[in-house]
Design a protein around this motif. Structure first.
Motif, PDB file in Angstrom:
ATOM      1  N   GLU A 130       5.630 105.070  20.598  1.00 23.86           N
ATOM      2  CA  GLU A 130       6.367 104.084  19.813  1.00 23.86           C
ATOM      3  C   GLU A 130       5.484 103.469  18.732  1.00 23.86           C
ATOM      4  OE1 GLU A 130       8.859  99.893  20.477  1.00 23.86           O
ATOM      5  OE2 GLU A 130       7.784 100.852  22.135  1.00 23.86           O
ATOM      6  N   GLU A 131       4.257 103.094  19.107  1.00 25.89           N
ATOM      7  CA  GLU A 131       3.364 102.476  18.127  1.00 25.89           C
ATOM      8  C   GLU A 131       2.973 103.475  17.046  1.00 25.89           C
ATOM      9  OE1 GLU A 131      -0.838  99.959  17.863  1.00 25.89           O
ATOM     10  OE2 GLU A 131      -0.268 100.945  19.737  1.00 25.89           O
ATOM     11  N   ARG A 132       2.692 104.696  17.455  1.00 21.88           N
ATOM     12  CA  ARG A 132       2.335 105.723  16.471  1.00 21.88           C
ATOM     13  C   ARG A 132       3.476 105.937  15.478  1.00 21.88           C
ATOM     14  NH1 ARG A 132       1.206 112.184  17.721  1.00 21.88           N
ATOM     15  NH2 ARG A 132       1.434 112.852  15.528  1.00 21.88           N
ATOM     16  N   ARG A 133       4.701 106.041  15.978  1.00 28.15           N
ATOM     17  CA  ARG A 133       5.856 106.256  15.110  1.00 28.15           C
ATOM     18  C   ARG A 133       6.053 105.077  14.172  1.00 28.15           C
ATOM     19  NH1 ARG A 133       8.991 107.227  18.783  1.00 28.15           N
ATOM     20  NH2 ARG A 133       9.981 105.182  19.062  1.00 28.15           N
ATOM     21  N   GLU A 134       5.871 103.868  14.669  1.00 28.81           N
ATOM     22  CA  GLU A 134       6.046 102.664  13.846  1.00 28.81           C
ATOM     23  C   GLU A 134       5.044 102.646  12.697  1.00 28.81           C
ATOM     24  OE1 GLU A 134       5.681  97.792  14.265  1.00 28.81           O
ATOM     25  OE2 GLU A 134       5.935  99.044  16.056  1.00 28.81           O
ATOM     26  N   ILE A 135       3.788 102.976  12.976  1.00 24.93           N
ATOM     27  CA  ILE A 135       2.755 102.984  11.942  1.00 24.93           C
ATOM     28  C   ILE A 135       3.031 104.061  10.907  1.00 24.93           C
ATOM     29  CG2 ILE A 135       0.312 103.427  11.489  1.00 24.93           C
ATOM     30  CD1 ILE A 135      -0.302 102.187  14.220  1.00 24.93           C
ATOM     31  N   GLU A 136       3.312 105.273  11.364  1.00 24.04           N
ATOM     32  CA  GLU A 136       3.496 106.390  10.440  1.00 24.04           C
ATOM     33  C   GLU A 136       4.744 106.215   9.577  1.00 24.04           C
ATOM     34  OE1 GLU A 136       1.234 109.932  12.957  1.00 24.04           O
ATOM     35  OE2 GLU A 136       3.434 109.797  13.009  1.00 24.04           O
ATOM     36  N   GLU A 137       5.804 105.643  10.141  1.00 24.10           N
ATOM     37  CA  GLU A 137       7.012 105.408   9.348  1.00 24.10           C
ATOM     38  C   GLU A 137       6.795 104.301   8.325  1.00 24.10           C
ATOM     39  OE1 GLU A 137      10.128 104.639  12.097  1.00 24.10           O
ATOM     40  OE2 GLU A 137      10.398 106.745  12.667  1.00 24.10           O
ATOM     41  N   ALA A 138       6.028 103.268   8.702  1.00 19.87           N
ATOM     42  CA  ALA A 138       5.758 102.168   7.767  1.00 19.87           C
ATOM     43  C   ALA A 138       4.901 102.631   6.598  1.00 19.87           C
ATOM     44  CB  ALA A 138       5.076 101.019   8.497  1.00 19.87           C
ATOM     45  N   ILE A 139       3.939 103.491   6.868  1.00 22.49           N
ATOM     46  CA  ILE A 139       3.075 104.006   5.802  1.00 22.49           C
ATOM     47  C   ILE A 139       3.849 104.956   4.913  1.00 22.49           C
ATOM     48  CG2 ILE A 139       1.061 105.472   5.354  1.00 22.49           C
ATOM     49  CD1 ILE A 139      -0.250 104.212   7.801  1.00 22.49           C
ATOM     50  N   GLY A 140       4.726 105.769   5.519  1.00 22.40           N
ATOM     51  CA  GLY A 140       5.579 106.668   4.745  1.00 22.40           C
ATOM     52  C   GLY A 140       4.788 107.668   3.929  1.00 22.40           C
ATOM     53  N   THR A 141       5.190 107.822   2.681  1.00 21.78           N
ATOM     54  CA  THR A 141       4.562 108.821   1.809  1.00 21.78           C
ATOM     55  C   THR A 141       3.519 108.232   0.866  1.00 21.78           C
ATOM     56  OG1 THR A 141       6.325 108.551   0.169  1.00 21.78           O
ATOM     57  CG2 THR A 141       6.625 110.273   1.846  1.00 21.78           C
ATOM     58  N   SER A 142       3.255 106.922   0.984  1.00 21.31           N
ATOM     59  CA  SER A 142       2.261 106.320   0.076  1.00 21.31           C
ATOM     60  C   SER A 142       0.872 106.906   0.334  1.00 21.31           C
ATOM     61  CB  SER A 142       2.232 104.796   0.242  1.00 21.31           C
ATOM     62  OG  SER A 142       1.806 104.431   1.549  1.00 21.31           O
ATOM     63  N   THR A 143       0.616 107.256   1.597  1.00 22.13           N
ATOM     64  CA  THR A 143      -0.631 107.925   1.943  1.00 22.13           C
ATOM     65  C   THR A 143      -0.308 109.340   2.399  1.00 22.13           C
ATOM     66  OG1 THR A 143      -1.631 105.842   2.646  1.00 22.13           O
ATOM     67  CG2 THR A 143      -2.685 107.863   3.394  1.00 22.13           C
ATOM     68  N   SER A 144      -0.869 110.331   1.743  1.00 19.81           N
ATOM     69  CA  SER A 144      -0.566 111.720   2.074  1.00 19.81           C
ATOM     70  C   SER A 144      -1.192 112.091   3.404  1.00 19.81           C
ATOM     71  CB  SER A 144      -1.101 112.654   0.982  1.00 19.81           C
ATOM     72  OG  SER A 144      -0.552 112.332  -0.270  1.00 19.81           O
ATOM     73  N   LYS A 145      -0.420 112.803   4.239  1.00 18.94           N
ATOM     74  CA  LYS A 145      -0.984 113.302   5.491  1.00 18.94           C
ATOM     75  C   LYS A 145      -2.051 114.341   5.199  1.00 18.94           C
ATOM     76  CE  LYS A 145       2.830 112.435   8.679  1.00 18.94           C
ATOM     77  NZ  LYS A 145       3.599 111.571   7.809  1.00 18.94           N
ATOM     78  N   LYS A 146      -1.814 115.161   4.163  1.00 22.68           N
ATOM     79  CA  LYS A 146      -2.818 116.116   3.714  1.00 22.68           C
ATOM     80  C   LYS A 146      -3.622 115.463   2.604  1.00 22.68           C
ATOM     81  CE  LYS A 146      -3.451 120.743   1.799  1.00 22.68           C
ATOM     82  NZ  LYS A 146      -2.784 121.949   1.264  1.00 22.68           N
ATOM     83  N   ARG A 147      -4.910 115.327   2.825  1.00 15.95           N
ATOM     84  CA  ARG A 147      -5.737 114.636   1.845  1.00 15.95           C
ATOM     85  C   ARG A 147      -5.806 115.418   0.544  1.00 15.95           C
ATOM     86  NH1 ARG A 147      -8.717 113.858   6.801  1.00 15.95           N
ATOM     87  NH2 ARG A 147      -8.771 111.644   7.357  1.00 15.95           N
ATOM     88  N   PRO A 148      -5.614 114.758  -0.618  1.00 14.43           N
ATOM     89  CA  PRO A 148      -5.702 115.453  -1.905  1.00 14.43           C
ATOM     90  C   PRO A 148      -7.040 116.151  -2.056  1.00 14.43           C
ATOM     91  CG  PRO A 148      -4.786 113.253  -2.187  1.00 14.43           C
ATOM     92  CD  PRO A 148      -5.256 113.335  -0.772  1.00 14.43           C
ATOM     93  N   SER A 149      -6.998 117.387  -2.561  1.00 19.48           N
ATOM     94  CA  SER A 149      -8.218 118.192  -2.660  1.00 19.48           C
ATOM     95  C   SER A 149      -9.069 117.837  -3.872  1.00 19.48           C
ATOM     96  CB  SER A 149      -7.848 119.683  -2.707  1.00 19.48           C
ATOM     97  OG  SER A 149      -7.004 119.946  -3.822  1.00 19.48           O
ATOM     98  N   TYR A 150      -8.539 117.044  -4.785  1.00 20.14           N
ATOM     99  CA  TYR A 150      -9.309 116.672  -5.967  1.00 20.14           C
ATOM    100  C   TYR A 150      -8.913 115.271  -6.411  1.00 20.14           C
ATOM    101  CZ  TYR A 150      -5.156 117.481  -8.869  1.00 20.14           C
ATOM    102  OH  TYR A 150      -3.906 117.405  -9.432  1.00 20.14           O
ATOM    103  N   VAL A 151      -9.780 114.659  -7.206  1.00 18.40           N
ATOM    104  CA  VAL A 151      -9.549 113.307  -7.723  1.00 18.40           C
ATOM    105  C   VAL A 151      -9.061 113.421  -9.172  1.00 18.40           C
ATOM    106  CG1 VAL A 151     -10.587 111.082  -8.275  1.00 18.40           C
ATOM    107  CG2 VAL A 151     -11.343 112.342  -6.247  1.00 18.40           C
TER     108      VAL A 151
END
Length: 460
Positions: free
Chosen positions: A221-242
């Motif tokens: 439940e806590e994991r789902r709450e955190i991941e849903e709140a963060i949404g797409t603002s932080t990519s699950k796959k880290r960007p490969s370049y800046v």
């Protein structure tokens, strides 16, 4: 929170210890007599201060002049600037847990060998302090990527306020170090803070995990709450370049960089020089020095935590008040009561920066918050060294209150300029370059277009 408390304990321990490490310039007798004039009642009180010289019986004291003392304090930033930007980017790629943890672990070990380095040679001590800065330089930008994956956007101001636990750590370290110096000598300061840092490092690697998904004890439940709140603002796959061009052309990024640089210049001038000022001008003994030097840090932490509740109002106003208070310090700083009050209020209001620019990178580009903060802290670290050089140059031959007034005028201009820059350029909006498109390999492009690669046979 405990990590940031110890982070500052490992760097500010020298600012109070150096008061007892250096031989008095005026005289080297066992008793220092300081005359404090109470201008309001025209009474003169004589203060007999034996604490520092009693501690000198336990440790060697060194004949360092003002330039050498400030050189030792400032050389920390030589190493500090080298790992700020790499540390932030490395944390984005491999995670902040390892970067922050190893930063603190090795810094703790270096703290333990600091007394030995000082006794061996002045140059050896400088090398240890430079490497200490090198290790701690990666710690601050490393925590931003941690916040980007663990902390929901609406709670980030509160979380980032705990970065100011560094001030709470300094508030505790100062009086504790003052007491340790008076009873066990200055070397005990480094042994105590280094040992606590090692214990913390073991706990960090035991209990902290990179993401909610990798934590073995988090509830679904806590994991789902955190991941849903963060949404797409932080990519699950880290960007490969800046996206350097977009980042460096963004006024919001430069608002963070410039404001942080000016703010840190003022802040490090205060934290590095406050014990020396209280010793030279206000004539506090080592126990009083540690106690009263801690009050501004305590005020800074209280404000940092409180300001998270009204972050929007304080976002662009955090540095004006400290600037005006430094003007008051110019005229009232000779009086001990006024001076302690002004410094405490100045850092109290300065604590609001956590709700403003300090966590602003998470607002505008959470995927690159470590890089942004690393870039800002790299440039600001030059200000940390510059501040120690400035005070050393101004007080080398003349340690009068007049010379310190020049320092306070410079701090006033610095704080106010930082506030004005942030008012004009600062932003809290998510930037479009936060989620850059992935770069495609040449082979993928050719395959999409149906163009055969070199040495590739075309079949019917």
């Amino acid at each position: 929170m405990l990590g940031f408390m110890l982070n500052y304990a490992l760097r500010v321990n020298l600012t109070i210890a150096i008061v007892a490490m250096v031989k008095p310039i005026e005289n080297t007798t066992a008793t220092t007599i300081a005359t404090i004039v109470d201008s309001s009642s025209n009474l003169t009180t004589t203060l007999i201060d034996n604490d520092v010289d009693d501690a000198a019986e336990l440790d060697e004291r060194f004949p360092w002049d003002s330039y050498q003392q400030n050189f030792v304090l400032g050389c920390f930033f030589w190493g500090y600037i080298l790992t700020e930007l790499p540390g932030g980017r490395l944390a984005e790629l491999i995670g902040g847990r390892r970067v922050f943890g190893h930063s603190m672990l090795w810094a703790s070990l270096l703290t333990l060998v600091t007394p030995l380095a000082a006794h061996l040679n002045y140059v050896v001590l400088i090398i240890v302090r430079v490497v200490l800065g090198f290790m701690l330089g990666a710690s601050w930008p490393a925590i931003h990527p941690v916040a980007a994956v663990w902390i929901p956007p609406m709670e980030r101001s509160k979380f980032m306020s705990n970065m100011m636990a560094s001030s709470l750590g300094a508030a505790i370290t100062m009086p504790v170090c003052g007491y340790l110096i008076s009873v066990a000598g200055w070397s005990s300061v480094f042994y105590a803070t280094g040992a606590v840092g090692l214990i913390w490092s073991a706990c960090w690697f035991t209990f902290v995990y990179e993401t909610p998904a990798t934590h073995p004890r988090i509830t679904a439940e806590e994991r789902r709450e955190i991941e849903e709140a963060i949404g797409t603002s932080t990519s699950k796959k880290r960007p490969s370049y800046v996206p350097w061009m977009d980042m460096l052309c963004s006024p919001a990024v430069w608002a963070i960089i410039i404001t942080h640089g000016l703010s840190v210049f003022g802040f490090f001038t205060v934290i590095n020089q406050l014990p020396t000022y209280m010793h030279q001008i206000l004539h506090f003994n080592i126990k009083e020095n540690g106690l009263f030097s801690s009050l501004p840090y305590l005020g800074k932490y209280i404000m940092a935590f409180s300001s998270s509740c009204f972050a929007d109002y304080l976002r662009k106003r955090a540095l004006l008040t400290p600037g005006f208070l430094m003007v008051a310090q110019v005229f009232l700083g000779r009086e001990a009561g006024w001076s302690v009050t002004i410094f405490t209020l100045a850092l109290f209001t300065h604590g609001a920066v956590t709700a403003g620019y300090l966590g602003n990178g998470l607002d505008i580009a959470p995927n690159f918050s470590g890089t942004i903060f690393g870039l800002a802290n790299t440039l600001s670290s030059f200000g940390g060294f510059l501040s120690t050089w400035m005070v050393g140059a101004l007080t080398y031959e003349d340690k009068s209150y007049h010379q310190w007034q020049i320092v306070f005028w410079i701090l006033s201009v610095t704080y106010i300029a930082g506030a004005l820059v942030y008012i004009c350029l600062g932003s809290g909006e998510l930037q479009p370059w936060n989620n850059p498109p992935e770069r495609k390999k040449v082979s993928d492009v050719h395959n999409e277009e149906g163009v055969p690669l070199k040495n590739e046979k075309v079949t019917n």
